[in-house]
Design a protein around this motif. Structure first.
Motif, PDB file in Angstrom:
ATOM      1  N   LYS A  86       0.673  -1.607  -0.187  1.00 34.99           N
ATOM      2  CA  LYS A  86       0.351  -0.183   0.420  1.00 34.99           C
ATOM      3  C   LYS A  86       0.847   1.690  -0.254  1.00 34.99           C
ATOM      4  N   ASP A  87       0.667   1.961  -0.532  1.00 34.90           N
ATOM      5  CA  ASP A  87       1.357   3.360  -1.336  1.00 34.90           C
ATOM      6  C   ASP A  87       0.780   5.073  -0.834  1.00 34.90           C
ATOM      7  N   ASP A  88       0.833   5.122   0.257  1.00 38.98           N
ATOM      8  CA  ASP A  88       0.335   6.473   0.586  1.00 38.98           C
ATOM      9  C   ASP A  88       0.605   7.763   0.191  1.00 38.98           C
ATOM     10  N   SER A  89       1.593   7.162  -0.081  1.00 35.24           N
ATOM     11  CA  SER A  89       2.521   8.419  -0.470  1.00 35.24           C
ATOM     12  C   SER A  89       2.210  10.002  -1.569  1.00 35.24           C
ATOM     13  N   LEU A  90       0.866  10.176  -2.401  1.00 32.77           N
ATOM     14  CA  LEU A  90       0.168  11.008  -2.949  1.00 32.77           C
ATOM     15  C   LEU A  90      -0.737  10.099  -2.354  1.00 32.77           C
ATOM     16  N   PHE A  91      -1.732  12.014  -2.607  1.00 35.85           N
ATOM     17  CA  PHE A  91      -3.573  12.200  -2.137  1.00 35.85           C
ATOM     18  C   PHE A  91      -4.190  10.676  -1.756  1.00 35.85           C
ATOM     19  N   GLU A  92      -3.993  10.167  -3.194  1.00 33.62           N
ATOM     20  CA  GLU A  92      -4.879   8.604  -3.077  1.00 33.62           C
ATOM     21  C   GLU A  92      -3.784   7.729  -2.428  1.00 33.62           C
ATOM     22  N   SER A  93      -4.794   6.977  -2.068  1.00 31.78           N
ATOM     23  CA  SER A  93      -4.248   5.756  -2.069  1.00 31.78           C
ATOM     24  C   SER A  93      -3.691   5.192  -3.080  1.00 31.78           C
ATOM     25  N   ARG A  94      -2.903   4.440  -3.243  1.00 31.76           N
ATOM     26  CA  ARG A  94      -2.381   3.328  -4.220  1.00 31.76           C
ATOM     27  C   ARG A  94      -1.711   2.296  -4.194  1.00 31.76           C
ATOM     28  N   VAL A  95      -1.566   0.659  -4.090  1.00 29.67           N
ATOM     29  CA  VAL A  95      -0.845   0.103  -4.642  1.00 29.67           C
ATOM     30  C   VAL A  95       0.476  -0.255  -5.567  1.00 29.67           C
ATOM     31  N   GLU A  96       1.513  -0.064  -4.721  1.00 23.64           N
ATOM     32  CA  GLU A  96       2.470  -0.137  -5.564  1.00 23.64           C
ATOM     33  C   GLU A  96       3.070  -1.978  -5.441  1.00 23.64           C
ATOM     34  N   ILE A  97       3.526  -1.701  -7.211  1.00 27.07           N
ATOM     35  CA  ILE A  97       4.092  -3.351  -7.884  1.00 27.07           C
ATOM     36  C   ILE A  97       5.819  -3.610  -7.335  1.00 27.07           C
ATOM     37  N   LEU A  98       6.294  -3.846  -6.388  1.00 24.58           N
ATOM     38  CA  LEU A  98       7.631  -4.700  -6.777  1.00 24.58           C
ATOM     39  C   LEU A  98       8.042  -5.728  -6.632  1.00 24.58           C
ATOM     40  N   CYS A  99       9.171  -5.856  -6.926  1.00 24.93           N
ATOM     41  CA  CYS A  99       9.769  -7.666  -7.812  1.00 24.93           C
ATOM     42  C   CYS A  99      10.072  -7.962  -6.633  1.00 24.93           C
ATOM     43  N   LYS A 100       9.421  -9.572  -6.949  1.00 30.06           N
ATOM     44  CA  LYS A 100       8.759  -9.988  -5.050  1.00 30.06           C
ATOM     45  C   LYS A 100      10.519 -10.402  -4.503  1.00 30.06           C
ATOM     46  N   ASN A 101      11.390 -10.799  -5.666  1.00 27.40           N
ATOM     47  CA  ASN A 101      12.753 -11.673  -5.562  1.00 27.40           C
ATOM     48  C   ASN A 101      13.909 -10.503  -5.321  1.00 27.40           C
ATOM     49  N   CYS A 102      14.180  -9.557  -5.315  1.00 25.57           N
ATOM     50  CA  CYS A 102      15.049  -8.031  -5.181  1.00 25.57           C
ATOM     51  C   CYS A 102      14.557  -7.010  -4.587  1.00 25.57           C
ATOM     52  N   GLY A 103      13.035  -6.746  -4.991  1.00 31.94           N
ATOM     53  CA  GLY A 103      12.799  -5.909  -3.907  1.00 31.94           C
ATOM     54  C   GLY A 103      12.259  -4.453  -5.045  1.00 31.94           C
ATOM     55  N   ALA A 104      12.965  -4.651  -6.495  1.00 37.26           N
ATOM     56  CA  ALA A 104      12.547  -3.566  -7.014  1.00 37.26           C
ATOM     57  C   ALA A 104      11.683  -2.860  -7.118  1.00 37.26           C
ATOM     58  N   HIS A 105      11.531  -1.761  -7.003  1.00 36.54           N
ATOM     59  CA  HIS A 105       9.580  -1.108  -7.653  1.00 36.54           C
ATOM     60  C   HIS A 105       9.856  -1.041  -9.104  1.00 36.54           C
ATOM     61  N   LEU A 106       8.581  -1.669  -9.135  1.00 39.81           N
ATOM     62  CA  LEU A 106       8.260  -1.519 -10.542  1.00 39.81           C
ATOM     63  C   LEU A 106       6.773  -0.649 -11.319  1.00 39.81           C
ATOM     64  N   GLY A 107       5.949  -0.361 -10.152  1.00 43.50           N
ATOM     65  CA  GLY A 107       5.024   1.004 -10.568  1.00 43.50           C
ATOM     66  C   GLY A 107       3.726   0.908 -10.048  1.00 43.50           C
ATOM     67  N   HIS A 108       2.467   0.573  -9.968  1.00 41.29           N
ATOM     68  CA  HIS A 108       1.483   0.982  -9.215  1.00 41.29           C
ATOM     69  C   HIS A 108       0.723  -0.337 -10.191  1.00 41.29           C
ATOM     70  N   VAL A 109      -0.531  -1.061  -9.161  1.00 45.33           N
ATOM     71  CA  VAL A 109      -1.361  -1.807  -9.956  1.00 45.33           C
ATOM     72  C   VAL A 109      -2.957  -1.414  -9.567  1.00 45.33           C
ATOM     73  N   PHE A 110      -4.057  -0.897 -10.523  1.00 44.59           N
ATOM     74  CA  PHE A 110      -4.970  -0.243 -10.200  1.00 44.59           C
ATOM     75  C   PHE A 110      -6.195  -1.061 -11.060  1.00 44.59           C
ATOM     76  N   ALA A 111      -6.629  -1.167 -10.106  1.00 42.41           N
ATOM     77  CA  ALA A 111      -8.413  -1.778 -10.402  1.00 42.41           C
ATOM     78  C   ALA A 111      -9.276  -1.093 -11.776  1.00 42.41           C
ATOM     79  N   ASP A 112      -8.799  -0.998 -12.592  1.00 40.68           N
ATOM     80  CA  ASP A 112      -9.594   0.329 -13.875  1.00 40.68           C
ATOM     81  C   ASP A 112      -9.096  -0.680 -15.194  1.00 40.68           C
ATOM     82  N   GLY A 113      -8.471  -2.400 -15.046  1.00 39.69           N
ATOM     83  CA  GLY A 113      -8.412  -3.021 -16.175  1.00 39.69           C
ATOM     84  C   GLY A 113      -8.859  -3.539 -17.181  1.00 39.69           C
ATOM     85  N   PRO A 114      -8.397  -4.176 -18.229  1.00 40.14           N
ATOM     86  CA  PRO A 114      -9.310  -4.724 -19.798  1.00 40.14           C
ATOM     87  C   PRO A 114      -9.611  -6.521 -18.106  1.00 40.14           C
TER      88      PRO A 114
END
Ligand SMILES: [Zn+2]
Length: 136
Positions: A86-114
């Motif tokens: 969970k990433d609360d760094s902006l006004f909205e709360s987002r879900v951060e995605i990371l590489c499980k193996n090394c912890g690299a920040h990848l981006g975010h996941v949102f619930a508006d996909g296809p």
């Protein structure tokens, strides 16, 4: 190798300064600048830090967001490579995605996909490395 506990100096040597800022410090590349945004080749997307398989080109789609987007994490052989935080760094709360193996920040996941997942994995090009499927 224990990728999770590497010191920052290890990554600073291994990554470009831009990759370092994104993958180790959670920054975001500018929209529509990423090298993999319009990549339509068949293959796998690996973690830019440790080369773990993260996404399949079959699940990549054009979300219009300006970042490479996937509706699903993982491939048939690697089905759970991403960690959620969970990433609360902006006004909205987002879900951060990371590489499980090394912890690299990848981006975010949102619930508006296809369909079929309804998820949009929005990933920095610089967090990824593309491995084209061998043509035989
Ligand atoms: Zn990784």
């Amino acid at each position: 190798m224990d990728w999770r506990n590497k010191p920052k100096s290890f990554w600073a040597e291994r990554l470009t300064p831009e990759q370092f800022r994104i993958m180790r410090e959670g920054s975001t590349e500018r929209a529509f600048t990423g090298a993999l945004l319009n990549n339509k080749d068949t293959g796998q997307y690996l973690c830019g830090s440790c080369e773990t398989v993260l996404f399949d080109s079959k699940t990549k789609y054009d979300s219009g967001s300006g970042w490479p987007s996937f509706y699903k994490a993982g491939t048939e052989d690697h089905n759970d490579p991403v960690e959620y935080k969970k990433d609360d760094s902006l006004f909205e709360s987002r879900v951060e995605i990371l590489c499980k193996n090394c912890g690299a920040h990848l981006g975010h996941v949102f619930a508006d996909g296809p369909k079929p997942t309804g998820q949009r994995y929005c990933v920095n090009s610089l967090s990824l490395k593309f491995k084209k499927e061998d043509e035989e």
